[in-house]
Scaffold this motif. Structure first.
Motif, mmCIF file in Angstrom:
data_model
loop_
_atom_site.group_PDB
_atom_site.id
_atom_site.type_symbol
_atom_site.label_atom_id
_atom_site.label_comp_id
_atom_site.label_asym_id
_atom_site.label_seq_id
_atom_site.Cartn_x
_atom_site.Cartn_y
_atom_site.Cartn_z
ATOM 1 N N ILE A 5 -14.974 6.110 6.952
ATOM 2 C CA ILE A 5 -15.756 4.807 6.706
ATOM 3 C C ILE A 5 -15.177 4.361 5.114
ATOM 4 O O ILE A 5 -14.661 3.197 4.972
ATOM 5 C CB ILE A 5 -17.371 4.874 6.721
ATOM 6 N N ALA A 6 -15.270 5.380 4.244
ATOM 7 C CA ALA A 6 -14.633 5.094 3.032
ATOM 8 C C ALA A 6 -13.344 4.509 2.987
ATOM 9 O O ALA A 6 -12.635 3.643 2.399
ATOM 10 C CB ALA A 6 -14.940 6.127 1.986
ATOM 11 N N ILE A 7 -12.169 5.398 4.094
ATOM 12 C CA ILE A 7 -10.941 5.047 3.751
ATOM 13 C C ILE A 7 -10.798 3.823 4.342
ATOM 14 O O ILE A 7 -10.014 2.715 4.102
ATOM 15 C CB ILE A 7 -10.244 6.011 4.783
ATOM 16 N N LEU A 8 -11.527 3.219 5.538
ATOM 17 C CA LEU A 8 -11.314 1.923 6.141
ATOM 18 C C LEU A 8 -11.710 0.796 5.363
ATOM 19 O O LEU A 8 -10.909 -0.247 5.103
ATOM 20 C CB LEU A 8 -12.035 1.695 7.634
ATOM 21 N N LYS A 9 -12.812 0.766 4.270
ATOM 22 C CA LYS A 9 -13.399 -0.054 3.528
ATOM 23 C C LYS A 9 -12.303 -0.226 2.454
ATOM 24 O O LYS A 9 -11.989 -1.280 1.785
ATOM 25 C CB LYS A 9 -14.582 0.405 2.922
ATOM 26 N N HIS A 10 -11.766 0.977 2.008
ATOM 27 C CA HIS A 10 -10.739 0.923 0.861
ATOM 28 C C HIS A 10 -9.209 0.250 1.433
ATOM 29 O O HIS A 10 -8.677 -0.610 0.639
ATOM 30 C CB HIS A 10 -10.391 2.323 0.143
ATOM 31 N N GLU A 11 -8.915 0.365 2.475
ATOM 32 C CA GLU A 11 -7.740 0.081 3.303
ATOM 33 C C GLU A 11 -7.737 -1.577 3.596
ATOM 34 O O GLU A 11 -6.884 -2.186 3.427
ATOM 35 C CB GLU A 11 -7.158 0.775 4.345
ATOM 36 N N LEU A 12 -8.602 -1.780 4.078
ATOM 37 C CA LEU A 12 -8.829 -2.998 5.284
ATOM 38 C C LEU A 12 -9.433 -4.035 4.263
ATOM 39 O O LEU A 12 -10.580 -4.574 4.250
ATOM 40 C CB LEU A 12 -9.533 -2.814 6.372
ATOM 41 N N VAL A 13 -8.627 -4.490 3.208
ATOM 42 C CA VAL A 13 -9.056 -5.617 2.342
ATOM 43 C C VAL A 13 -8.035 -6.751 2.595
ATOM 44 O O VAL A 13 -6.957 -6.746 2.822
ATOM 45 C CB VAL A 13 -9.040 -5.147 0.863
ATOM 46 N N PRO A 14 -8.743 -8.054 2.150
ATOM 47 C CA PRO A 14 -7.769 -9.409 2.419
ATOM 48 C C PRO A 14 -6.897 -9.435 1.123
ATOM 49 O O PRO A 14 -6.904 -9.164 0.203
ATOM 50 C CB PRO A 14 -8.839 -10.490 2.208
ATOM 51 N N ALA A 15 -5.642 -9.985 1.622
ATOM 52 C CA ALA A 15 -4.490 -10.275 0.491
ATOM 53 C C ALA A 15 -3.882 -11.619 1.064
ATOM 54 O O ALA A 15 -3.818 -11.949 2.261
ATOM 55 C CB ALA A 15 -3.651 -9.104 0.590
ATOM 56 N N MET A 16 -3.367 -12.297 -0.093
ATOM 57 C CA MET A 16 -2.458 -13.366 0.575
ATOM 58 C C MET A 16 -0.937 -13.367 0.171
ATOM 59 O O MET A 16 -0.748 -12.678 -0.942
ATOM 60 C CB MET A 16 -2.890 -14.765 -0.034
ATOM 61 N N GLY A 17 -0.297 -13.420 0.913
ATOM 62 C CA GLY A 17 1.349 -13.273 0.835
ATOM 63 C C GLY A 17 1.837 -11.749 0.754
ATOM 64 O O GLY A 17 0.958 -11.193 0.999
ATOM 65 N N CYS A 18 2.923 -11.640 0.541
ATOM 66 C CA CYS A 18 3.530 -10.388 0.592
ATOM 67 C C CYS A 18 2.629 -9.528 -0.659
ATOM 68 O O CYS A 18 2.567 -10.001 -1.726
ATOM 69 C CB CYS A 18 4.943 -10.165 0.355
ATOM 70 N N THR A 19 2.267 -8.007 -0.590
ATOM 71 C CA THR A 19 1.570 -7.602 -1.452
ATOM 72 C C THR A 19 2.056 -7.179 -2.818
ATOM 73 O O THR A 19 1.316 -7.274 -3.774
ATOM 74 C CB THR A 19 0.690 -6.477 -0.850
ATOM 75 N N GLU A 20 3.423 -7.008 -2.697
ATOM 76 C CA GLU A 20 4.108 -6.757 -4.004
ATOM 77 C C GLU A 20 4.314 -7.966 -4.933
ATOM 78 O O GLU A 20 3.933 -7.697 -6.165
ATOM 79 C CB GLU A 20 5.718 -6.043 -3.654
ATOM 80 N N PRO A 21 4.656 -8.996 -4.492
ATOM 81 C CA PRO A 21 4.787 -10.312 -5.515
ATOM 82 C C PRO A 21 3.219 -10.430 -5.865
ATOM 83 O O PRO A 21 3.070 -10.871 -6.974
ATOM 84 C CB PRO A 21 5.212 -11.523 -4.680
ATOM 85 N N ILE A 22 2.266 -10.345 -4.983
ATOM 86 C CA ILE A 22 0.814 -10.656 -5.402
ATOM 87 C C ILE A 22 0.430 -9.542 -6.521
ATOM 88 O O ILE A 22 -0.294 -9.941 -7.359
ATOM 89 C CB ILE A 22 0.019 -10.819 -4.278
#
Length: 425
Positions: free
Chosen positions: A10-27
């Motif tokens: 459960i902790a892994i899923l909460k940690h991983e499944l978060v919103p992001a906009m655009g490609c995560t590296e420039p963000i």
């Protein structure tokens, strides 16, 4: 199942499944720049971005969202300074105004930001130094896209550590060493839906929306739209097309958020969209779909954790493998057949290289999903590549470890050459 493993998943899923906009590296670059500006206490006169090769590789060719269609490290960092809200983490620049975009364009033209390659650091390494008058501040992000490991101002270390939630919030420790395919299947069978439903529903909603935008809008090379025109009569074609369409939009400036996996929106979409397409086609109920999606996300994290978030190994492969396992799960496949699906996929497309974030990611996603679906079809007939055939191991965990070793260690020199080619060396 064991409560420690259950709560860990459960902790892994909460940690991983978060919103992001655009490609995560420039963000992530924009996030670090916004935080450095905050630490400095006033708007900088100049900033310098010190970046690992993999960050440079994944920022160079992708459009920064809410930037007016601009690309590049200087654009991402400058927009973070001008318009960023660090408290929003991977949505740091979602509220950028037209005036701020125009100011960013002007500052980039004036040379507001320099970028330098830093060698000998983690593949995910960002340090932004901001200067104004006699004041200097720096923020370092390592290992994960919003994981601040050091903050300095005027020579004083304000923070130094290995793990820090970007918002300052407490976070349940995440232990990915708990992951195994057998326990992931057990978790999918036994998980209480109320424990995962909100985050999985958000993943479905956000990732479906940007996929539809990719299919109806004009983005990049229109891989998803092209695939839908060619193979849209078949569920296999639609599954790959919808995943590719989300990447078409995301890699080419669409500012709609996605829910990520292993630090990647492309991987999050690759996992989600084929499962949703098969669930609709097969008329699967919500419970079955959510259990399949929980399994797929964890399988992908399990494979990727042995490789690392950024490497020369294309993350679409682990995500395509995960989504194929989720589809196999919905189809009633056994644990052994899910293992076969993983082995077949990894022994097929485990060599796709990552040459940065850009339009062709959509095509790689389509290839990975198609390979995963072939692997699932083979597994249904109990057909599988055998121990000793290439990187296939004696059991599924050994196979995953073999692939991880190849991606993490064996492809290091490949990564260096890709970067050298991309920067013209």
């Amino acid at each position: 199942m064991d409560s420690r493993v259950y709560n860990g998943y459960i902790a892994i899923l909460k940690h991983e499944l978060v919103p992001a906009m655009g490609c995560t590296e420039p963000i992530a670059v924009a996030f670090a720049a916004a935080k450095a500006r905050d630490v400095l206490g006033r708007f900088p006169e100049h900033i310098t971005a010190y970046l690992s090769g993999n960050i440079i590789k994944n920022v160079k060719g992708v459009t920064v969202p809410n930037s007016g269609g601009q690309r590049g490290i200087d654009v991402a960092a400058t927009l973070g300074c001008v318009a960023g809200d660090a408290s929003l983490e991977l949505e740091v620049i979602k509220n950028a105004t037209q005036e701020q975009i125009e100011r960013t364009t002007q500052l980039v033209h004036e040379g507001f930001c320099d970028a330098q390659l830093v060698e000998g650091k983690d593949n995910l390494y960002i340090r932004i130094e901001a200067v104004a008058g006699e004041d200097r501040a720096s923020v370092t992000v390592e290992h994960e896209h919003t994981n601040i490991t050091r903050i300095e101002k005027n020579g004083e270390v304000l923070y130094a550590g290995e793990v820090r939630a970007a918002s300052g919030s407490e976070e349940v420790p995440v232990d990915k060493s708990l992951l195994s395919v057998r326990d992931i299947v057990a978790f999918a069978n036994e998980v209480r839906l109320e424990d995962v439903k909100p985050m999985l529903e958000r993943q479905i909603a956000m990732n479906t929306a940007i996929s539809q935008e990719g299919l109806t809008g004009k983005y990049g090379a229109a891989v998803g739209k092209t695939m839908m025109e060619i193979n849209g009569d078949h569920v296999e074609g639609r599954a790959a097309a919808r995943a590719a369409a989300g990447s078409d939009a995301r890699m080419n400036g669409c500012s709609m958020p996605v829910v990520i996996n292993s630090g990647s929106g492309n991987q999050g979409m690759t996992i989600t969209l084929p499962i949703c397409e098969y669930a609709r086609t097969w008329n699967k109920d919500e419970e079955t779909t959510l259990r399949a999606l929980a399994l797929a996300n964890l399988i992908s994290v399990h494979i990727k954790r042995h490789i690392g978030n950024l490497s020369a190994f294309c993350g679409a492969v682990s995500a395509g493998c995960g989504t194929a396992c989720g589809i196999a799960y919905m189809d009633g496949c056994t644990y052994d057949q899910i293992c076969m699906t993983i082995t077949n996929t990894l022994c097929n497309v485990g060599g796709i290289v990552c040459d940065g974030a850009k339009s062709s990611c959509a095509a790689k996603i389509a290839s990975a999903v198609s390979a995963g679906l072939l692997s699932y079809r083979m597994a249904k007939e109990d057909k599988c590549f055998q121990d000793g055939e290439g990187l296939a191991g004696g059991d599924i965990e050994e196979t995953i470890q073999n692939i991880g070793r190849m991606g993490r260690d064996g492809m290091k020199s490949t990564d260096v050459e890709i970067l050298n080619i991309m920067v013209g060396h």
